[in-house]
Write an enzyme that holds these catalytic residues in place. Structure first.
Site, mmCIF file in Angstrom:
data_model
loop_
_atom_site.group_PDB
_atom_site.id
_atom_site.type_symbol
_atom_site.label_atom_id
_atom_site.label_comp_id
_atom_site.label_asym_id
_atom_site.label_seq_id
_atom_site.Cartn_x
_atom_site.Cartn_y
_atom_site.Cartn_z
ATOM 1 N N LYS A 159 144.681 -31.452 -21.933
ATOM 2 C CA LYS A 159 143.298 -30.995 -21.960
ATOM 3 C C LYS A 159 142.876 -30.496 -20.581
ATOM 4 O O LYS A 159 143.213 -31.105 -19.570
ATOM 5 C CB LYS A 159 142.384 -32.119 -22.441
ATOM 6 N N THR A 174 128.889 -34.280 -23.083
ATOM 7 C CA THR A 174 130.338 -34.246 -23.277
ATOM 8 C C THR A 174 130.920 -35.635 -23.520
ATOM 9 O O THR A 174 132.133 -35.818 -23.477
ATOM 10 C CB THR A 174 131.022 -33.622 -22.055
ATOM 11 N N GLY A 189 132.527 -38.550 -25.200
ATOM 12 C CA GLY A 189 133.326 -38.737 -26.409
ATOM 13 C C GLY A 189 134.122 -37.525 -26.838
ATOM 14 O O GLY A 189 134.676 -37.521 -27.944
ATOM 15 N N THR A 190 134.238 -36.501 -25.996
ATOM 16 C CA THR A 190 134.986 -35.314 -26.410
ATOM 17 C C THR A 190 136.457 -35.634 -26.671
ATOM 18 O O THR A 190 137.053 -35.127 -27.619
ATOM 19 C CB THR A 190 134.886 -34.202 -25.352
ATOM 20 N N GLY A 191 137.040 -36.475 -25.821
ATOM 21 C CA GLY A 191 138.454 -36.815 -25.996
ATOM 22 C C GLY A 191 138.712 -37.603 -27.265
ATOM 23 O O GLY A 191 139.658 -37.308 -28.013
ATOM 24 N N CYS A 192 137.885 -38.607 -27.516
ATOM 25 C CA CYS A 192 138.009 -39.392 -28.747
ATOM 26 C C CYS A 192 137.858 -38.495 -29.970
ATOM 27 O O CYS A 192 138.633 -38.580 -30.934
ATOM 28 C CB CYS A 192 136.931 -40.474 -28.800
#
Length: 270
Positions: A179, A211, A213-216
């Site tokens: 990412k 932004t 929690g974008t990864g989860c």
């Protein structure tokens, strides 16, 4: 397994709870549901959290974490598994043992630091993730700081993403989504690296503080696609588009790093 359950896409999520609802188990459930899948969970920790950060972390007992996962796998089953916040060596070891009892593809989000800066993985656990989780990952989804911690390679540009991605493949991951949100530039590039090549997903950087929690969300949306039988490249592209729109439509909740709009596809379908 019936045809209908296979089409639905059952995702077992093993991760921590976010009381603010923007990340962790709550974001995972929203993302899987929005992508048309069925979410079940094994909660690893309870966090006291809002848009300003993590104010407390309370790990759950190892036996309880394992019991949740096995109860789901033994009854409902899983077409994909997504792991998030694990927190300690003992949890990583226990979760790795659970993964070995399933043939479902595994999306590993190596959650290390919360958006507000709180550490969510202790130093010893980083080595455990490197040795136990990466080799079990159908897809590993690190951001730049996580990839640097796991490989020791600086990730400051696309070439750094390539080098770190190759190193993570060498550590045993079957595919890596590097990412690019932490990499400077007006364009964000996420790089999908597999043994057969690479795929770039590019888009303009959205200037926003929403932004959290974008990864989860991205990892769970990908898991939902894999659970529904989509090829990896398709699952990643669809999840990437979903998260990009969720960021653009973020509702602006809270005074810190706000959550995404996880439910936008459901409203658009009305």
């Amino acid at each position: 397994m019936s045809q209908s359950s296979s089409f639905l896409g059952r995702v077992l999520i093993i991760a921590g709870s976010d009381s603010g609802g923007g990340a962790g188990i709550q974001a995972d459930i929203k993302a899987v549901t929005a992508m048309g899948g069925y979410a079940a969970t094994s909660i690893t920790a309870i966090t006291v959290q809002n848009t300003f950060g993590v104010h407390g972390v309370h790990p759950l007992p190892l036996d309880l974490i394992e019991a949740q996962a096995r109860a789901v796998l033994d009854d409902i089953g899983a077409d994909a598994i997504k792991t998030g916040m694990l927190g300690s060596v003992a949890v990583v070891e226990r979760v790795a043992a659970v993964l070995d009892t399933s043939r479902a593809p595994v999306v590993v989000d190596p959650v290390m630091v919360a958006k507000g800066g709180a550490a969510l993985l202790d130093n010893d656990a980083v080595q455990a993730v490197r040795s136990l989780m990466i080799p079990r990952a159908t897809l590993l989804t690190p951001n730049a700081p996580e990839a640097e911690a796991l490989t020791g390679i600086a990730v400051e540009d696309l070439e750094g993403q390539r080098r770190a991605g190759a190193a993570l493949l060498n550590l045993g991951a079957r595919a890596v989504l590097m990412k690019g949100g932490h990499v400077p530039g007006e364009t964000i590039v996420d790089l999908l690296v597999t043994p057969s090549g690479e795929t770039l997903l590019e888009g303009p950087r959205i200037e926003t503080t929403s932004t959290h929690g974008t990864g989860c969300t991205l990892a769970s949306a990908i898991a939902a696609g894999l659970a529904q039988g989509r090829p990896l490249e398709v699952a990643v592209a669809e999840a990437w588009a979903y998260v990009s729109e969720a960021i653009r439509r973020a509702p602006g909740l809270g005074g810190g790093h706000g959550p995404l709009d996880h439910g936008w596809p459901l409203r658009d379908a009305r």
